[in-house]
Design an enzyme around this catalytic site. Structure first.
Site, mmCIF file in Angstrom:
data_model
loop_
_atom_site.group_PDB
_atom_site.id
_atom_site.type_symbol
_atom_site.label_atom_id
_atom_site.label_comp_id
_atom_site.label_asym_id
_atom_site.label_seq_id
_atom_site.Cartn_x
_atom_site.Cartn_y
_atom_site.Cartn_z
ATOM 1 C CB CYS A 70 -69.187 -54.647 22.492
ATOM 2 S SG CYS A 70 -69.739 -52.926 22.381
ATOM 3 C CG HIS A 364 -72.665 -54.533 19.706
ATOM 4 N ND1 HIS A 364 -72.114 -54.841 20.922
ATOM 5 C CD2 HIS A 364 -72.586 -55.672 18.958
ATOM 6 C CE1 HIS A 364 -71.744 -56.121 20.929
ATOM 7 N NE2 HIS A 364 -72.009 -56.633 19.743
ATOM 8 C CG ASN A 385 -71.734 -60.203 18.685
ATOM 9 O OD1 ASN A 385 -71.176 -59.342 19.353
ATOM 10 N ND2 ASN A 385 -73.038 -60.179 18.480
#
Length: 448
Positions: A70, A364, A385
């Site tokens: 991520c 994250h 995201n």
């Protein structure tokens, strides 16, 4: 003196259940639907409508799939957005696999060097055990990505695409970590046997050759030169021949990575505000960029992020995405679940207590692309995201301001938005940052 749980105590606990109003309804709901669904607050869906007063159009979200990259995806997203706009290439992506290859290669060398440095300590030493627990993994932080790009550059995804081992990294991680632990033990033996530094480094180089082979077979050999060909959104053809990855970054991305500062919000007693921190053993490129964090109050962090958004620049940030969130709905809100009402128990903790106890830490990284201001105060934030377009609002999430307060820990700010006092604090503190222990929560890697 220890005390066991007695039958009388259990009888008292059982009798206490009847004192809590609605306990039977709560029991039926939780047992039938699970804790989170039984306690879900429908008002969150209303409060977090995806409408924002300030919003940057960034196109289609990328998809990291079954990998923990991520931090790479989010960082490269902040770099591709201006490129998409300037060169008119909709949904263009930079190669996440290129940085992935060099990250794993550099992390292997980072591990070997730290193993050599601690070889005289027993395996049971906490720092040595920390190193061997996870020699390398997918996760990382902003400064680590910068270190890779400064050394190796970057390429388009079309030039170095994803592979099965990039999108689902568990087998590659397991294979690499097995080899690194085996080789790490051998390096310790060489040091403790009194072998020369030259002999140790020669053997380490042979070990790195094996690592490179595993990565090359699993991910492909990264290009050193390539032809950049594309058609823009107007249908015009472009070709830039025999360009290197570093030349590509300088020409097409052009971001001055030294101007981007990692700020954190860590309201714990051991971390004064406006001080710069680093974390022992946190990094990937030996001799490369050091991880540095400027600790800010949460209001200061928000103010800087809003400044950056108003100027048309998105913001990379790190948070604890697993807390008070619904992945499918794409909602991040401290009120999304009412577990306190379901169980009639107070679960509240301060942000400092959550960090100190291990209840929460960054796991994250995503990108802030918008904010909704009401009377100049943020109420919710738009989040890009890297989980594809299915979750949330076509891949975008909505974060409440209260969730920001509780679970956002890191944000990367362009230096030009820092006031002089914070700019000076970062520059001065970076000369000799306060070293945190390897397991400090501010050393947590974004990996989800």
């Amino acid at each position: 003196m220890t005390k066991e749980i007695t039958n009388d105590a259990i009888n008292n606990y059982t009798q206490d259940l009847a004192k809590h109003a609605g306990i039977n309804i709560a029991s039926h709901a939780a047992q039938e639907n699970g804790i989170f669904k039984a306690s879900q607050n429908t008002q969150t869906k209303i409060d977090l409508d995806p409408t924002f007063s300030i919003e940057i159009d960034t196109g289609k979200p990328a998809d990291q799939k079954q990998s923990g990259r991520c931090w790479m995806f989010s960082a490269l997203n902040t770099m591709r957005h201006p490129l998409q706009k300037e060169y008119k290439v909709k949904d263009f992506e930079l190669s996440q696999n290129f940085t992935n290859f060099w990250d794993k290669f550099e992390k292997s060398n980072w591990f070997f060097e730290n193993v050599i440095a601690t070889a005289e300590q027993p395996l049971g030493d906490r720092k040595v055990a920390f190193l061997f627990a996870t020699p390398q993994q997918d996760g990382g932080q902003w400064d680590m990505l910068c270190g890779l790009i400064q050394k190796y550059g970057i390429v388009p995804k079309t030039v170095y695409p994803e592979t099965a081992n990039a999108t689902n990294s568990s087998a590659l991680n397991d294979t690499l970590n097995t080899l690194l632990r085996k080789d790490g033990l051998e390096l310790r033996d060489l040091v403790n046997a009194g072998k020369s530094e030259e002999a140790i480094q020669t053997r380490k180089n042979e070990m790195l050759n094996d690592v490179f082979r595993i990565l090359a077979v699993s991910l492909g050999v990264p290009p050193t030169k390539f032809d950049f060909e594309y058609k823009d959104d107007d249908g015009n053809y472009h070709r830039d021949a025999a360009i290197t990855p570093k030349e590509f970054f300088d020409k097409y991305v052009g971001m001055n990575l030294e101007d981007h500062v990692s700020t954190i919000n860590a309201p714990t007693s051991d971390k004064p505000y406006h001080k710069v921190f680093s974390v022992e053993y946190l990094g990937n490129v030996v001799g490369g960029r050091q991880v540095r964090h400027l600790n800010l109050k949460i209001a200061e962090m928000k103010e800087l992020i809003i400044k950056q958004l108003k100027a048309g620049e998105v913001v990379w940030f790190g948070s604890n995405v697993g807390k008070d969130s619904d992945r499918q709905l794409g909602l991040l809100d401290t009120n999304i679940y009412k577990r306190d009402e379901l169980f009639d128990i107070d679960f509240s903790m301060s942000k400092a207590d959550m960090l100190d106890s291990g209840e929460s830490m960054m796991d994250h990284a995503m990108v802030i692309t918008g904010v909704d201001l009401v009377n100049d105060k943020p109420t919710k934030w738009k989040i890009e995201n890297s989980w594809g377009v299915k979750p949330g609002f076509k891949g975008y999430f909505v974060m409440s301001d209260s969730w920001f307060d509780s679970f956002v820990y890191q944000a990367v700010i362009n230096k030009k938005f820092l006031p002089d006092d914070l700019k000076n604090a970062f520059d001065e503190g970076s000369k000799d940052p306060i070293q945190l222990l390897p397991w400090d929560p501010m050393g947590a890697l974004a990996f989800k």
